[in-house]
Structures are given as C-alpha cells and as structure tokens.
Enzyme design. Structure first.
Site, PDB file in Angstrom:
ATOM      1  N   HIS A 152     107.849 156.163   4.491  1.00 59.22           N
ATOM      2  CA  HIS A 152     109.099 156.059   5.253  1.00 59.22           C
ATOM      3  C   HIS A 152     110.220 155.396   4.458  1.00 59.22           C
ATOM      4  CE1 HIS A 152     107.608 151.936   6.510  1.00 59.22           C
ATOM      5  NE2 HIS A 152     108.891 151.669   6.393  1.00 59.22           N
ATOM      6  N   ASP A 182     101.261 156.879   5.550  1.00 60.65           N
ATOM      7  CA  ASP A 182     102.580 156.302   5.280  1.00 60.65           C
ATOM      8  C   ASP A 182     102.640 155.719   3.868  1.00 60.65           C
ATOM      9  OD1 ASP A 182     105.231 155.634   5.726  1.00 60.65           O
ATOM     10  OD2 ASP A 182     104.747 153.697   6.630  1.00 60.65           O
ATOM     11  N   SER A 261     108.991 146.718   3.638  1.00 65.55           N
ATOM     12  CA  SER A 261     108.147 147.917   3.655  1.00 65.55           C
ATOM     13  C   SER A 261     107.887 148.422   2.236  1.00 65.55           C
ATOM     14  CB  SER A 261     108.819 149.032   4.461  1.00 65.55           C
ATOM     15  OG  SER A 261     108.863 148.702   5.815  1.00 65.55           O
TER      16      SER A 261
END
Length: 519
Positions: A152, A182, A261
């Site tokens: 992402h 992911d 992230s």
C-alpha cells in the site's frame, strides 16, 4: 544481640552488592562490537552474537539482551529508508448508470441495446482525479539496493523516490507486489548499502522488547520501543479486501504512525523480525497497538517476487469454521470441544491437497509440519511459507484421535505448476465467477463478480466499486473468469458492462489494457 544483628545485616548487604556488581559486569554491560556488515566501520551486524565464541558459530541462544537499545538502533537505522511516492493526475471512466429500456437479458444480449452510440470509444463522461503524494518507509535487504516495503506504500505510484538515512536520494522501480500479504519489493541503483539481517519471527515471544524504525509523519528516522503483546493476530485489514489474503501479525505496543508503514520491526539484537504494516486506532493515529508482518513470511514473499515477479502461493484446499458458529450438539457429534486448539475444517476443495491427503469435513487441523496451529491465522501463515508442489505434514483430530498425513500443496488452479502473471493481474481485483443459480436470478447466463479492488487498472482508470458484476466485455458475453481473460488478452481498449446487485440501470467502464489513458 543488636550488634550481632547489625553485623549480619552489613555482611549480607556487602555480599549482595558484590554479587550484583559481578552479575552486571558479566551479563549486563554492552557487548563489544564484533564483525561489521558490508565493510562498514560503524554498523555492527548483531551484538547478541558477541559472546566470545569462535567466528562462524551461532551463540544467540545463550546471548543475554543488552541493558539498553542503542546498539540495536545504531544497527537498524542506516538500513531503513524514507519512501516518497507520486500519483499523477489521471482520467477515469465514471460508469454512469444507463436506464433500462427492456429486460436485463435484452439489455445485455440484444442488438438494439448495443447501438452505434455504445461502440468504439464507449462514449460517456470522463473526468480527472487530482494527483497525490504520499510517503512511507522501507527496509534495505541487500547491499545492491533491494528494498522491502508495504504494497500500500507504492500502490499505483507513477514515481517512487527513496531517501537513505545518509540523505542520498534515488529513483526506485517496482520489482513485484503482493496485495495478499501487503508486501512489495522495489529496487534502487546503488551499491554497498547497509542492510538489515533477517531474524526468526518464530522465536519471537510475547513480552519481548522490540523496536519500530521508520519515517512517521514525514519526520526523519524515528525509533520507538515496545513489547510484543500478541502473535498470529488477524485484524481484517487485508482479508476483508481479498479472500486469499494472509493475516498473522505480530502485535506490539511500539508507537507506529502514518509513514511507518513498510518500516522495520527489530529485536534487541538489531535483526529484522517484521515489517510494520498497520495500526489499530479509532482516529488514524497511534492509539496503543501496531501490527507487523512476520519476517519468516516476508522472506518467502520477497524471494518469490525477486525470482518470479509474483508470489507462488500454495493452498491446502479447505474452508474453515469458527467454533462459535457450531451448536454444542454439532460439536459433540464431531467429537470436538470448544476449548480444542486447532482449525475446524468446514469443507474441502475437490481434488485439493487436503482432500488428496484424506482430510475430511469436521476434522480439526492442529499442526503443519509439526508446528502447532491453534488458529486459522497461524495455519495460513505456515501454509503461506510454501509454494505449490511442496510436501508438508498435516496433523488433525478426528473423533478425538490424532492423525498425521503427508500433503502436496497446490496452486489456485489445482495443480503444482509455476504460476505466471496474466492479463487479469493488471486489473488489480479479486474476481469470482458467478454460480449458475446466482446468474439465473439476474436473468443472465453467467458473469464475473468484482469482489474487491486493489492496485491496478480498475482503480487507476475507473470509478468501479466492489460488487460490480461484469456481464459483457466489448461485444462478448462474459459467463466466467476464463471468458473475461480471453477478451482482455485480445483487445487493447475494452468496455466492461454490467450491473450492481440491488441497483437499477446498467453501468459501463472503459479500460485501456496497455495501461495508458487514451480510449
């Protein structure tokens, strides 16, 4: 008498102090730096190994954690990078609803409906979506510039730049992505980079100290500390988007915010044990828990992306059930108790790996290759580490008796072939062929349900929403995923036409399969 008591107390205190000094000097002082990675003079590889053993021996099992995290931070920070992405403004097809003139069947398959105004470029309104900029983190995993991050973080990015801790900036290209976990691998053109060493996430324990390293809130490199508060945690962030997603997070209370992230979760030895991926928060900012993808799963995904360009995902071929969905009588009939640790098999895929191995509905899978799988996240993580064709052992309970059998894992197509990327991958969607009874209720011969939309052409070029049912591609009736694939392989510009269940009118979306914006 009092003098004797005082003397004894002094002697005990002195002995305790001497013992404390001895213990601290032997076990708690910072370890002397040993070998360095990549020839660096200031980045120790792993200070948990420095126990005076001969070079080449692994003494981590006997190593004692340090009294602070300075060396671990010094080890990891140079190998964690700041990723900035840019998505250019783009034109999209808005999928205007078309009022029904006749029945759905006539709308879909009649010549009258598909007049000249709906041929060629497809007509309809188009508009632009403004450009976007975002940032995240990444972990260098090799000295020649391979970097692992979250899918992402780089999802649909037109431009990716990577800034090292030394402030050098590089353009990056995507090597491969995997929305199911992911994860993504990107590459910069650089040599001699400091990188993090893989640890072993199986050895991570609840209560263990860990550090999160990344670039939150557009800040410079930031290190936070916490403990592991849970393992094999599923929070639905991936599984609600994709049926085949894997969630088995390491949960920590190390502070993680937007921008973290793709960054590193490390142990106190400075080893990579996870990739930070998500937070649990009612506000979108850190509120107590963060989640990292375990490194043992990361290694498998990264290796596949670098070797094949996509993940060679293996499947056991079962559906599972939550014990809460069973009545006490159902459990009793199958010899299952509610406190039984394992995964209840609610169904098996015909000709799948589990069925071939003799697993049946109602069995309780307890181990994979001898590793206890008390929950579905634990089992899916274990299976996710293997590829189609790998042989594993499965232990399961049936009528309170445990069996162990061999199983050969298969891919989603039901064989052990290498899975190659197809034109369907460009769509970036989870697709399901409609069952005949569902298609009949819509008055159609078949169709393809867009279960979820991730990164890809559907997201970039259309405003399509999950739940759209594709009934026609170009002039071809679509009854299955195979039909859709054939059309997309043969045409550059394609119009997808279909419906949303429960909504009136037909919807259509224009796609350029070459990835451009001209129709």
């Amino acid at each position: 008498m009092k003098f004797r008591q005082i003397a004894a107390t002094v002697l005990i205190s002195a002995a305790t102090a001497i013992a404390s000094v001895f213990v601290y000097s032997k076990y708690m002082q910072p370890r002397q730096a040993g070998q360095f990675q990549n020839g660096s003079n200031d980045i120790p590889v792993n200070y948990a190994r420095y126990t005076g053993a001969m070079p080449g021996t692994d003494t981590r099992a006997n190593a004692v954690p340090p009294s602070d995290f300075t060396t671990a931070a010094k080890t990891a920070v140079p190998g964690v990078v700041h990723i900035k992405t840019k998505i250019n403004p783009r034109q999209v097809s808005n999928g205007n609803g078309l009022q029904r003139k006749r029945s759905i069947l006539q709308d879909l398959f009649g010549d009258e409906f598909f007049g000249d105004e709906f041929q060629g470029d497809g007509g309809g309104r188009r508009y632009y979506i403004p450009g976007q900029m975002a940032s995240g983190s990444g972990v260098v995993i090799s000295d020649d510039g391979y970097i692992v991050t979250n899918n992402h973080v780089v999802d649909d990015a037109d431009e990716i730049s990577v800034t090292l801790n030394s402030n050098r900036t590089y353009k990056a290209k995507v090597i491969g992505t995997d929305p199911n976990t992911d994860l993504a691998v990107i590459k910069i053109d650089a040599k001699g980079l400091p990188y993090l060493l893989y640890g072993n996430s199986d050895n991570v324990d609840i209560g263990q100290w860990v550090l999160a390293v990344g670039y939150p809130l557009n800040l410079e490199a930031t290190v936070t500390a916490g403990i592991v508060s849970a393992k094999a945690r599923a929070i639905g962030i991936n599984t609600r988007q994709r049926r085949t997603a894997i969630e088995s997070f390491i949960q920590t209370d190390a502070a993680v915010n937007q921008g973290n992230s793709g960054g590193a979760l490390i142990n106190t030895a400075g080893e990579l044990i996870g990739i930070n991926s998500a937070i649990a928060s009612p506000t979108g900012a850190y509120a107590g828990y963060s989640y990292a993808i375990p490194v043992n799963l990361v290694k498998k995904v990264v290796n596949d992306l670098m070797k094949y360009g996509n993940v060679q995902r293996a499947y056991l071929g079962i559906s599972y059930a939550d014990p809460a969905s069973y009545t006490d009588e159902d459990l009793k009939q199958q010899g299952i108790t509610r406190d039984m640790a394992g995964v209840i098999v609610s169904d098996v895929t015909p000709a799948g790996a589990a069925q071939a191995a003799g697993v049946r509905k109602g069995d309780v899978i307890t181990k994979v290759n001898g590793v206890v799988t008390s929950s579905f996240p634990e089992m899916s993580e274990q299976i996710g580490r293997y590829k189609p064709g790998d042989k594993i052992t499965i232990s399961y309970l049936r009528n309170s008796k445990e069996y162990t059998v061999d199983a050969v894992l298969k891919n989603l197509e039901g064989n052990t072939d290498i899975v190659k990327g197809t034109v369907l991958d460009k769509l970036g969607a989870d697709l399901i062929s409609l069952k005949q009874e569902d298609a009949a209720r819509l008055g159609a011969k078949g169709g393809v349900l867009v279960n979820s939309i991730n990164s890809g052409l559907l997201k970039r070029q259309t405003t399509m929403k999950p739940g759209f049912i594709i009934l026609k591609a170009g002039n071809t009736t679509v009854t299955s995923i195979a039909d859709l694939r054939k059309v997309l392989e043969s045409q550059k510009n394609v119009q997808l036409l279909g419906i949303y269940n429960g909504q009136s009118g037909m919807y259509y979306y224009n796609l350029n399969m070459a990835g451009g914006e001209e129709f």
